[in-house]
Structure formats: C-alpha cells, structure tokens
Design a protein around this motif. Structure first.
Motif, PDB file in Angstrom:
ATOM      1  N   LEU A 140      31.247  18.768   5.718  1.00 48.62           N
ATOM      2  CA  LEU A 140      30.630  19.263   4.501  1.00 48.62           C
ATOM      3  C   LEU A 140      30.034  18.097   3.708  1.00 48.62           C
ATOM      4  O   LEU A 140      30.769  17.212   3.267  1.00 48.62           O
ATOM      5  N   PRO A 141      28.712  18.067   3.521  1.00 47.88           N
ATOM      6  CA  PRO A 141      28.135  17.014   2.682  1.00 47.88           C
ATOM      7  C   PRO A 141      28.641  17.160   1.245  1.00 47.88           C
ATOM      8  O   PRO A 141      28.957  18.267   0.802  1.00 47.88           O
ATOM      9  N   ASP A 142      28.704  16.064   0.490  1.00 43.05           N
ATOM     10  CA  ASP A 142      29.233  16.158  -0.872  1.00 43.05           C
ATOM     11  C   ASP A 142      28.174  16.525  -1.908  1.00 43.05           C
ATOM     12  O   ASP A 142      28.509  16.915  -3.012  1.00 43.05           O
ATOM     13  N   PHE A 143      26.910  16.421  -1.570  1.00 37.96           N
ATOM     14  CA  PHE A 143      25.833  16.756  -2.491  1.00 37.96           C
ATOM     15  C   PHE A 143      26.089  16.130  -3.870  1.00 37.96           C
ATOM     16  O   PHE A 143      25.780  16.717  -4.903  1.00 37.96           O
ATOM     17  N   SER A 144      26.666  14.952  -3.886  1.00 36.73           N
ATOM     18  CA  SER A 144      27.124  14.323  -5.130  1.00 36.73           C
ATOM     19  C   SER A 144      26.001  13.878  -6.061  1.00 36.73           C
ATOM     20  O   SER A 144      26.241  13.641  -7.241  1.00 36.73           O
ATOM     21  N   THR A 145      24.774  13.785  -5.571  1.00 40.73           N
ATOM     22  CA  THR A 145      23.664  13.349  -6.422  1.00 40.73           C
ATOM     23  C   THR A 145      22.788  14.520  -6.872  1.00 40.73           C
ATOM     24  O   THR A 145      21.773  14.307  -7.516  1.00 40.73           O
ATOM     25  N   HIS A 146      23.172  15.720  -6.533  1.00 42.19           N
ATOM     26  CA  HIS A 146      22.371  16.905  -6.869  1.00 42.19           C
ATOM     27  C   HIS A 146      22.815  17.479  -8.212  1.00 42.19           C
ATOM     28  O   HIS A 146      23.751  18.267  -8.289  1.00 42.19           O
ATOM     29  N   GLN A 147      22.120  17.130  -9.270  1.00 43.06           N
ATOM     30  CA  GLN A 147      22.492  17.535 -10.622  1.00 43.06           C
ATOM     31  C   GLN A 147      22.255  19.015 -10.890  1.00 43.06           C
ATOM     32  O   GLN A 147      22.872  19.591 -11.772  1.00 43.06           O
ATOM     33  N   VAL A 197      26.762  17.662 -11.148  1.00 40.59           N
ATOM     34  CA  VAL A 197      26.399  18.910 -11.815  1.00 40.59           C
ATOM     35  C   VAL A 197      27.065  18.956 -13.190  1.00 40.59           C
ATOM     36  O   VAL A 197      28.222  18.558 -13.339  1.00 40.59           O
ATOM     37  N   ASP A 198      26.351  19.432 -14.182  1.00 43.14           N
ATOM     38  CA  ASP A 198      26.906  19.581 -15.523  1.00 43.14           C
ATOM     39  C   ASP A 198      28.109  20.523 -15.442  1.00 43.14           C
ATOM     40  O   ASP A 198      27.985  21.660 -14.990  1.00 43.14           O
TER      41      ASP A 198
END
Length: 164
Positions: A64-71, A95-96
């Motif tokens: 599972l990618p973390d998508f950590s930079t996708h706000q 994410v907020d």
C-alpha cells in the motif's frame, strides 16, 4: 486541454496502469474500479491535485503506497484487490485532519497492526478494513466517535473490521 477526471469503471480493462498517468498533473479524480487490472498501485507522486482514487475490485497487488504528499486525497478505495503488507504510519499524513475522508482497504491481504497514527491524521474518517489479515488494531483507532459516521461510537473496533 486539462484532464482532471477519468472514469474507466466497469470496462473489463486488463493489464497494468500506464506510467503515463503520472504526467496528468492536474488529475483530480481517477476511477478504474471493477476491471481486471494487475500489477502494483502507482504512487501517483506527480498527481498532487488528486482528491479521489478508486481502484477497487481489480487484481492489483504489492504494498500500500502511503500517499503521504497528497494534500487533497480524501477518497481512497483500494478494496477487493491483492494488496499485501501493512498500513503505513504516514498514510495520507498531508491531508487536512479536519477534512472528511473515506478509506476502503477491505478484502485484501493486509496484515500487522492498524496504526494509531490514523487517529492523528483524521478527525472524521470512514474506514473499512474487513476481510484482511490484521493481527491487531490499535485501541486509539476505536475511540474516535466520528469514525464511520458515528458507528465507532456505538460498536468500537467492530465498526471498522466488521460489516455493520
């Protein structure tokens, strides 16, 4: 021409997701659910405007990618695939936290512990994790009353790991 929404659901598409998707920098919504796609889930690292990603009901594997930079990514449906490994502690950390979010990782091969970091990352979350191989769910995850539209307040961890 700016392409912001792609919906390819229910088309019996086969093969892997093309690398060229990363070039669609203005992409906000991508859905290729209910197909026959294989391979791994791309990180969509260049697609920073992505708010909805629906790839459920395919044959996608890998971790599972973390998508950590996708706000802006607040809808993530990867259910009914063959995803392995654990839920990253940094999952959607950009994410907020006040934004209502939807995550469905049901019916995969995820294992390990459902991390307490989810509590810090989301105030209002719908989270479905049934039919995986988790060994433990951090108790903090089961104490946020707004999770799963209030079902966590009523049913605790069962609202997350069991269908209601």
């Amino acid at each position: 021409l700016v392409l912001s929404d792609i919906d390819l659901r229910f088309n019996s598409l086969t093969g892997t997701l093309p690398d060229e998707l990363r070039e669609l920098r203005e992409l906000q919504s991508f859905s290729a659910a209910h197909n026959l796609l294989t391979g791994t889930i791309p990180t969509f690292a260049n697609n920073r405007r992505l708010s909805s990603l629906r790839l459920g009901s395919n044959f996608l594997g890998g971790t599972l990618p973390d998508f950590s930079t996708h706000q802006e990514l607040t809808t993530l449906d990867l259910s009914d695939n063959q995803i392995t490994g654990t839920i990253p502690n940094t999952l959607l950390q950009s994410v907020d936290t006040r934004t209502k979010s939807f995550l469905d990782f049901s019916a995969n091969l995820l294992s390990g512990t459902v991390p307490a970091s989810l509590v810090g990352n989301f105030d209002d979350l719908t989270l479905y994790l049934r039919d995986n191989q988790f060994e433990h769910i951090d108790s903090e995850v089961c104490t946020v009353p707004l999770y799963n539209d209030g079902d966590v307040a009523l049913y605790g961890c069962n609202a997350i790991l069991c269908p209601v």
